[in-house]
Design an enzyme around this catalytic site. Structure first.
Site, PDB file in Angstrom:
ATOM      1  N   HIS A  81       0.840  -1.206   0.000  1.00 30.98           N
ATOM      2  CA  HIS A  81       0.000   0.000   0.000  1.00 30.98           C
ATOM      3  C   HIS A  81       0.872   1.253   0.000  1.00 30.98           C
ATOM      4  O   HIS A  81       1.972   1.257   0.562  1.00 30.98           O
ATOM      5  CB  HIS A  81      -0.960   0.011   1.188  1.00 30.98           C
ATOM      6  N   ASP A  83      -0.362   4.465   0.927  1.00 30.50           N
ATOM      7  CA  ASP A  83      -0.732   5.503   1.890  1.00 30.50           C
ATOM      8  C   ASP A  83       0.090   5.353   3.165  1.00 30.50           C
ATOM      9  O   ASP A  83       0.680   4.296   3.419  1.00 30.50           O
ATOM     10  CB  ASP A  83      -2.221   5.445   2.220  1.00 30.50           C
ATOM     11  N   ASP A 144       6.413   1.902   6.037  1.00 37.17           N
ATOM     12  CA  ASP A 144       5.124   1.220   6.062  1.00 37.17           C
ATOM     13  C   ASP A 144       4.177   1.988   5.148  1.00 37.17           C
ATOM     14  O   ASP A 144       3.562   2.964   5.575  1.00 37.17           O
ATOM     15  CB  ASP A 144       4.597   1.180   7.495  1.00 37.17           C
ATOM     16  N   GLU A 178      -4.834   1.646   3.122  1.00 36.40           N
ATOM     17  CA  GLU A 178      -4.683   0.480   3.997  1.00 36.40           C
ATOM     18  C   GLU A 178      -4.637   0.894   5.448  1.00 36.40           C
ATOM     19  O   GLU A 178      -5.164   0.193   6.333  1.00 36.40           O
ATOM     20  CB  GLU A 178      -3.417  -0.296   3.620  1.00 36.40           C
ATOM     21  N   GLU A 179      -4.019   2.034   5.719  1.00 35.47           N
ATOM     22  CA  GLU A 179      -3.812   2.453   7.107  1.00 35.47           C
ATOM     23  C   GLU A 179      -5.108   2.837   7.824  1.00 35.47           C
ATOM     24  O   GLU A 179      -5.136   2.921   9.045  1.00 35.47           O
ATOM     25  CB  GLU A 179      -2.828   3.632   7.162  1.00 35.47           C
ATOM     26  N   ASP A 201       4.449  -6.309   3.737  1.00 33.22           N
ATOM     27  CA  ASP A 201       4.008  -5.258   4.661  1.00 33.22           C
ATOM     28  C   ASP A 201       4.346  -5.591   6.109  1.00 33.22           C
ATOM     29  O   ASP A 201       3.785  -5.011   7.032  1.00 33.22           O
ATOM     30  CB  ASP A 201       2.499  -5.036   4.503  1.00 33.22           C
ATOM     31  N   HIS A 383       4.735   4.238  12.199  1.00 32.81           N
ATOM     32  CA  HIS A 383       3.710   5.209  12.615  1.00 32.81           C
ATOM     33  C   HIS A 383       4.247   6.291  13.554  1.00 32.81           C
ATOM     34  O   HIS A 383       3.471   6.901  14.288  1.00 32.81           O
ATOM     35  CB  HIS A 383       2.514   4.524  13.290  1.00 32.81           C
TER      36      HIS A 383
END
Length: 411
Positions: A81, A83, A144, A178-179, A201, A383
């Site tokens: 992903h 995003d 990520d 995805e997040e 991922d 994150h």
């Protein structure tokens, strides 16, 4: 296999594009800026020689590397992903490259005294002597899952430039959002056309995952009654006190900060309250389906019990399932996990097979008919400002992709 400098350049070109998703948006992708990287990825896939490169109205990207075999083998896919999480800013990412890491503290931002230290993150010591890419302490990095995208595209580039490596048809997919839990919502499994796929991922080198939480969200709404406090006796009902009773009645040790491995939890992540009304927002997680259903029942039963005590329907509960443990969809086709495990061993990597304490696009895709275990992409501390990725781990992920392709191509 892939020159380190080329891989670093590719990865940095992705992370310096802001692609933060937005859970409050109803569009797909949830933010217009995700199109910036999506369109660039489409262009790059065409440039390296991928075929059937498409991007749909929701920014889902697919591409094909045609088979160079004269016999049939399964079509496999690799998915990541583009995003990044809304948990921390992904704007103006300014990566730092740490060559030959010495195992000591890394000063990310001297002005703000932000330090990435092995005292806090001992995984750093696994990568002494390697090249690390970190943040400057003011943003996340975006490994990520832009590390996964860099690895997939680099692997496809390598296979195209080395046609002597035999492979079947390979499909590539890149997704938005995805997040915020929507990465697979509009993924066209039939169009993708793979027998199975792997999401790139995961985190630490060697990770291989085919289990994840069953997940639900619960909104607990508490109704009170507001009257003037000077004349409130026997009349006022303070919703915040009722909400406190609800919170304290759930098992205190079954929360994220007290659980690990396959242990589930109730996580209260938001409270918004006044005398008249209070709203609690929970996420409910458990690997075991039976325990998961019991947790949802406990939430509702507790609300019913408190309502009976207050002799009014003060509490209402809305519970929505979010995703399920993909293990039940992977176990009937465990050879796809065995292939990934062997691919890691062929790259001199010790596989770390463990459950995901979270979710993944692969979970939803597995229930949509595309079995999809998760493979490491190499990053750590996702994150947040302390995120980093060892370049050597990314190189190994590329090698694993190529090894999977080779194994599947064997008669």
């Amino acid at each position: 296999m892939i020159h380190k400098e080329d891989l670093i350049k590719r990865f940095i070109s992705y992370v310096t594009v802001d692609t933060e998703s937005d859970p409050e948006s109803n569009t797909t992708p949830s933010t217009a800026k995700q199109w910036d990287l999506a369109n660039a990825l489409v262009k790059e896939l065409k440039q390296i020689g991928m075929q059937e490169v498409t991007i749909d109205a929701n920014a889902y990207i697919m591409a094909t590397l045609p088979s160079n075999l004269d016999y049939e083998v399964p079509t496999i896919g690799f998915i990541s992903h583009f995003d990044t999480t809304p948990d921390f800013t992904g704007a103006n990412v300014n990566p730092k490259i740490i060559e030959n890491y010495d195992g000591k503290d890394i000063v990310l931002n001297e002005d703000q005294n932000i330090v990435l230290s092995p005292d806090d993150f001992d995984d750093l010591l696994l990568y002494k002597g390697q090249t690390l890419i970190t943040t400057d302490g003011t943003t996340l990095l975006g490994a990520d899952d832009k590390a996964g995208i860099a690895e997939i595209i680099s692997a496809m580039d390598y296979l195209i430039r080395h046609p002597e490596i035999k492979h079947g048809t390979i499909r590539v997919g890149f997704t938005p959002d995805e997040e915020i839990g929507r990465g697979a919502h509009k993924f066209d499994v039939e169009k993708f056309g793979a027998d199975w796929a792997y999401t790139m991922d995961g985190s630490q080198i060697g990770e291989l995952e085919y289990e994840n939480f069953n997940a639900a969200g619960a909104v607990v709404s508490v109704k009170g009654k507001i009257v003037h406090p000077g004349y409130a006796k026997g009349k006022m009902i303070n919703s915040m006190y009722i909400a406190t009773d609800f919170i304290n009645s759930l098992p205190r040790l079954e929360t994220p900060e007290h659980t690990e491995d396959r242990q589930g939890f109730f996580h209260l992540y938001s409270i918004n309250g006044e005398v008249d009304s209070t709203k609690l927002q929970y996420i409910i997680r458990d690997h075991d389906k039976g325990h998961f259903e019991a947790r949802k029942e406990m939430i509702q039963k507790l609300a019913d019990e408190l309502n009976s005590q207050y002799e009014t329907e003060a509490i209402t509960v809305e519970i929505k399932d979010q995703y399920f443990n993909m293990r039940e969809k992977i176990e009937p086709v465990m050879h796809i996990v065995d292939i990934a495990e062997q691919a890691m061993k062929d790259a001199d990597i010790e596989p770390i097979i463990k459950p995901i304490r979270g979710g993944t696009d692969g979970s939803q895709l597995s229930f949509m008919g595309l079995p999809c275990p998760n493979i490491f992409a190499g990053g750590h501390n996702f994150h947040g400002r302390y995120e980093y990725v060892p370049v050597e781990s990314m190189q190994k992920a590329i090698e694993v992709i190529v090894n999977i392709v080779k194994i599947v191509a064997k008669k």
